[in-house]
Write an enzyme that holds these catalytic residues in place. Structure first.
Site, mmCIF file in Angstrom:
data_model
loop_
_atom_site.group_PDB
_atom_site.id
_atom_site.type_symbol
_atom_site.label_atom_id
_atom_site.label_comp_id
_atom_site.label_asym_id
_atom_site.label_seq_id
_atom_site.Cartn_x
_atom_site.Cartn_y
_atom_site.Cartn_z
ATOM 1 N N ASN A 104 -5.392 3.598 15.073
ATOM 2 C CA ASN A 104 -6.429 3.145 14.026
ATOM 3 C C ASN A 104 -7.070 2.070 14.384
ATOM 4 O O ASN A 104 -6.183 1.168 14.569
ATOM 5 C CB ASN A 104 -5.729 3.401 12.539
ATOM 6 N N SER A 145 9.047 4.995 16.188
ATOM 7 C CA SER A 145 7.685 4.358 16.722
ATOM 8 C C SER A 145 8.168 3.788 18.266
ATOM 9 O O SER A 145 8.326 2.884 18.359
ATOM 10 C CB SER A 145 7.156 3.290 15.978
ATOM 11 N N CYS A 186 -2.519 1.768 7.833
ATOM 12 C CA CYS A 186 -1.643 1.006 6.829
ATOM 13 C C CYS A 186 -1.825 -0.273 6.964
ATOM 14 O O CYS A 186 -1.984 -1.007 7.948
ATOM 15 C CB CYS A 186 -0.350 1.245 6.799
ATOM 16 N N CYS A 207 4.399 -5.992 15.555
ATOM 17 C CA CYS A 207 3.732 -4.975 16.476
ATOM 18 C C CYS A 207 2.264 -5.266 16.513
ATOM 19 O O CYS A 207 1.711 -5.429 15.518
ATOM 20 C CB CYS A 207 3.824 -3.678 15.883
ATOM 21 N N CYS A 262 -0.519 -3.447 14.579
ATOM 22 C CA CYS A 262 -0.312 -3.178 13.256
ATOM 23 C C CYS A 262 -0.950 -4.244 12.416
ATOM 24 O O CYS A 262 -0.599 -5.318 12.198
ATOM 25 C CB CYS A 262 1.030 -2.866 13.053
ATOM 26 N N CYS A 279 5.349 -7.675 6.978
ATOM 27 C CA CYS A 279 6.341 -7.193 8.050
ATOM 28 C C CYS A 279 6.658 -8.360 8.889
ATOM 29 O O CYS A 279 5.763 -8.979 9.273
ATOM 30 C CB CYS A 279 5.912 -5.933 8.628
ATOM 31 N N GLU A 289 0.713 -1.168 -0.015
ATOM 32 C CA GLU A 289 0.094 -0.008 0.097
ATOM 33 C C GLU A 289 0.827 1.320 0.075
ATOM 34 O O GLU A 289 2.066 1.179 0.418
ATOM 35 C CB GLU A 289 -0.742 -0.052 1.286
#
Ligand code: SAH
Length: 353
Positions: A298, A222, A341, A124, A127, A120, A100
């Site tokens: 989010n 982060s 994301c 996390c 995420c 990834c 993305e």
């Protein structure tokens, strides 16, 4: 059919070639070498297709498009915000993976948030990009093509790049390095180092390396938690590089580069957004030339963690400022289109299931 699909993944894009490779190719077509420089400069103009290079012989363009694509990735879907010009892209890679990118309009120019990896492996918990683990590293030109295709789609120039899409840039450092050097070149996008930001979950030794390699590129960390056990539960990388080691690396970056560092802090309701949390954050970073970016987390359906509301985020900002730490609450761009994301990719996966 399957064969055609398989062959497709071996088509080399023009964006993946450097000048020397292009020269070899052009000579193999029996054309003059200078055509390679013409092609090279067209590539970075975000043109629609190979036949848009209108000062080259048609025969050469036909030959080129027979065995090469212009771009290495394609736009699968675009979601356009009706309110603020944000566009979210789902790109497909030549091996069927998805990544993305997000185009955003700010007062100071257009910013493109790009991915550095498909998936990834940092894990996390909040995420969406990490849900299926790491698929693979992106090549430098696959990062570049996200920018070129967004420029083509919007008809606008991108002035800033942030590596904050899916992936951990420092887990794909060699390719990220090559990408930064590529887009910085006068012959390509001529993007200033100061207009590029790399965001990391905290791979401390790479932060030090980065400070030496790119003293003018911006760095965002982060952080999200300020105490080891809590941060390790949220971000597994913290088990390897503890907060102390991370903060030492950040101080090193600031000393070496003379640049201000950004700490990203995603606010999760009732988890890390109290007065105490802000005090502990201020205490941790008080000696560092920095800025805190507060982001209400989010909501990701698959994870089910709720973000703090706007009012709570503003309160956190006020607390930090009282404690002499500069902070902003990130403007929510494109909130009418698909959130955090990694979410477009998940949506695509669930549609294919
Ligand atoms: N791996 C890098 C860059 C990609 S993530 C990094 O960790 O910095 C980009 C940013 O989005 C990070 O700050 C990450 O913590 C944040 N992020 C991921 N999921 C999020 C969510 N659900 N809500 C808010 N921010 C999120």
């Amino acid at each position: 059919m399957k064969n055609i699909e398989e062959n497709k993944s071996y088509i080399k894009s023009l964006t993946s070639m450097n000048k020397e490779e292009l020269e070899e190719l052009i000579i193999s077509f029996g054309e003059k070498k200078f055509r390679a420089s013409q092609i090279y400069s067209w590539i970075y103009k975000s043109i629609k297709d190979i036949h848009s290079m209108n000062n080259l012989p048609k025969k050469l363009l036909d030959n080129l498009s027979e065995c090469h694509s212009l771009y290495s990735i394609t736009v699968d879907t675009v979601e356009k915000s009706k309110t603020d010009g944000t566009r979210k892209y789902l790109f497909s890679l030549d091996d069927g993976n998805y990544i993305e990118g997000v185009f955003m309009k700010y007062k100071y120019g257009n910013t493109m948030c790009i991915s550095s990896q498909a998936g990834c492996r940092m894990g996390c918990v909040f995420c969406a990009s990490t849900i299926d683990g790491l698929k693979r590293n992106l090549k430098p030109w696959e990062m570049l093509d996200q920018i070129l295709l967004a420029q083509l789609d919007t008809g606008e120039k991108i002035n800033h790049i942030v590596l904050m899409g899916s992936g951990e840039p420092f887990d794909n450092y060699e390719n990220v390095k090559a990408f930064i050097n590529l887009v910085n070149s006068k012959d390509t996008l001529n993007l200033g180092m100061r207009n590029i930001t790399v965001s990391t979950c905290g791979i401390a030794p790479k932060i030090r390396e980065f400070a030496m390699d790119f003293p003018q590129v911006n760095l965002a960390i982060s952080l999200h938690e300020t105490e080891d056990i809590r941060r390790s539960n949220l971000m597994p990388i913290n088990r390897k590089y503890k907060i102390d080691e991370l903060i030492e690396a950040c101080k090193y970056y600031v000393e070496e580069t003379n640049r201000r560092i950004t700490f990203e802090y995603a606010l999760a309701e009732g988890k890390n957004d109290s007065y105490e949390n802000m005090r502990s954050l201020a205490n941790l970073i008080k000696d560092i030339n920095c800025h805190v970016n507060l982001i209400p987390l989010n909501f990701v359906k698959e994870i089910g963690m709720a973000g703090s509301n706007r009012k709570a985020a503003e309160r956190c900002k006020e607390i930090l400022e009282e404690l002499h730490i500069q902070a902003t609450v990130r403007r929510e761009l494109g909130s009418d289109i698909n959130g955090a994301c990694g979410q477009l990719r998940l949506l695509k996966r669930s549609m294919n299931e």
